[in-house]
Design an enzyme around this catalytic site. Sequence first.
Site, PDB file in Angstrom:
ATOM      1  N   CYS A   1       0.865  -1.181  -0.037  1.00  0.00           N
ATOM      2  CA  CYS A   1       0.003  -0.112  -0.117  1.00  0.00           C
ATOM      3  C   CYS A   1       0.822   1.204   0.016  1.00  0.00           C
ATOM      4  O   CYS A   1       0.372   2.401  -0.721  1.00  0.00           O
ATOM      5  CB  CYS A   1      -1.035   0.003   1.201  1.00  0.00           C
ATOM      6  SG  CYS A   1      -0.268  -0.391   2.730  1.00  0.00           S
TER       7      CYS A   1
ATOM      8  N   HIS B   1      -2.517   6.790   4.023  1.00  0.00           N
ATOM      9  CA  HIS B   1      -0.926   7.053   4.007  1.00  0.00           C
ATOM     10  C   HIS B   1      -0.701   8.147   3.100  1.00  0.00           C
ATOM     11  O   HIS B   1      -1.332   8.736   2.314  1.00  0.00           O
ATOM     12  CB  HIS B   1      -0.055   6.031   3.243  1.00  0.00           C
ATOM     13  CG  HIS B   1      -0.112   4.422   3.901  1.00  0.00           C
ATOM     14  ND1 HIS B   1      -0.457   4.231   5.262  1.00  0.00           N
ATOM     15  CD2 HIS B   1       0.131   3.420   3.410  1.00  0.00           C
ATOM     16  CE1 HIS B   1      -0.584   2.962   5.440  1.00  0.00           C
ATOM     17  NE2 HIS B   1       0.160   2.361   4.470  1.00  0.00           N
TER      18      HIS B   1
HETATM   19  C1  2RA Z   1       1.617  -1.144   6.412  1.00  0.00           C
HETATM   20  N1  2RA Z   1       2.119  -1.059   3.969  1.00  0.00           N
HETATM   21  O1  2RA Z   1       1.128  -0.210   6.360  1.00  0.00           O
HETATM   22  C2  2RA Z   1       1.967  -1.902   5.194  1.00  0.00           C
HETATM   23  C3  2RA Z   1       1.242  -3.015   4.956  1.00  0.00           C
HETATM   24  N2  2RA Z   1      -0.145  -2.802   4.655  1.00  0.00           N
HETATM   25  O2  2RA Z   1       2.011  -1.716   7.411  1.00  0.00           O
END
Ligand code: 2RA
Length: 349
Positions: free
Chosen positions: A129, A254
């Site tokens: 991600c 994110h």
């Molecule tokens: C995290 N990208 O954010 C990794 C797995 N989803 O922990």
Amino acid sequence: RKPTLAVVGATGAVGTVMLDILSTREDVWGEIRLVASSRSAGKRLTVRGEEIEVVALSEEVFAGVDVAMFDVPDEVSKEWAPIAAAKGAVVVDNSGAWRMDPEVPLVVPEVNPEAARERPKGIIASANCTTLSMIVPMGALHREWGLKEMFVASYQAASGAGQAGIDTLRTQLAKVAGSQSLGTQPGDLRAVVGDFGPFPAPLVLNVIPFAGSLKEEGWASEELKVRNESRKILGLPDLKVSATCVRVPVITTHSLAIHAIFDQEVDAERARAVLRQTPGVVVVDDPARSEFPTPADAVGTDPTWVGRIRRSLDDPRALDLFLCGDNLRKGAALNTAQVAELVAAELAG
Ligand code: 2RA
């Protein structure tokens, strides 16, 4: 006949988003089977307005399945993706098990859709991600000016660690609610909140400069994924990438701050124009009016949001920018669904 789809891992944080996505995107599927561990078998979930009973993962589940979307832990995918492929399904896998396998394409439909057709193992991998939260706009800028190097700082949401991450953060929030003093003295947060797994420190009112597991020379697995997956998706085996992945007290979405160096001189206004024309990207970039992407705006949406676009003051070939992407949607369920749709279109001829 519309292709038969199996959703393996239908009851997790990503699986739940997957059912929402399957219920709202163009319906290209015939029968949809929901598959999970035997623990979850028997649950009834709704997809496309229809209630479907979850069945336990077994070899028989894949009989007659054309495409199987997997969102399961790496070790489960390592065992079961080949079984599903052997039964004739094209597997689109969201785990990290197959991403760096030279015989498995790593596909982002907006960047390298053609790679999906070469799948000798019958498996196509979807990226992590964190990579997916930036690679669509970075792919567009690479096509414009030739990407050479990236310095990345990520600000990763708790749900990247699954439902446990969400539950941990909400528990920690409750423990500090109403406090007028926590976060002002060394260790005061740890004393009240403690180290809830999966985070090795308080996440609430804090940031944790580590995500994933410890790998070679002090690098975290998340940081190596950003580097290695970007190289594979963009077809740039020598791309230089230095990432620092930080966990922040955000539920979902994110964010990343990127310093990108290109082969040619860049221009911020041209970058905005290129990104505005890129499917899957939204440009929000007017700092004078406090307009820039934030997780609170991007969460629950499909595009990658881009802002704070400016040319480096010290290098006319470098661009600095800030991006937000919902790590459960494009970061996982949406990209997997988009790749599965590519396969469905191919099968439909
Ligand atoms: C995290 N990208 O954010 C990794 C797995 N989803 O922990």
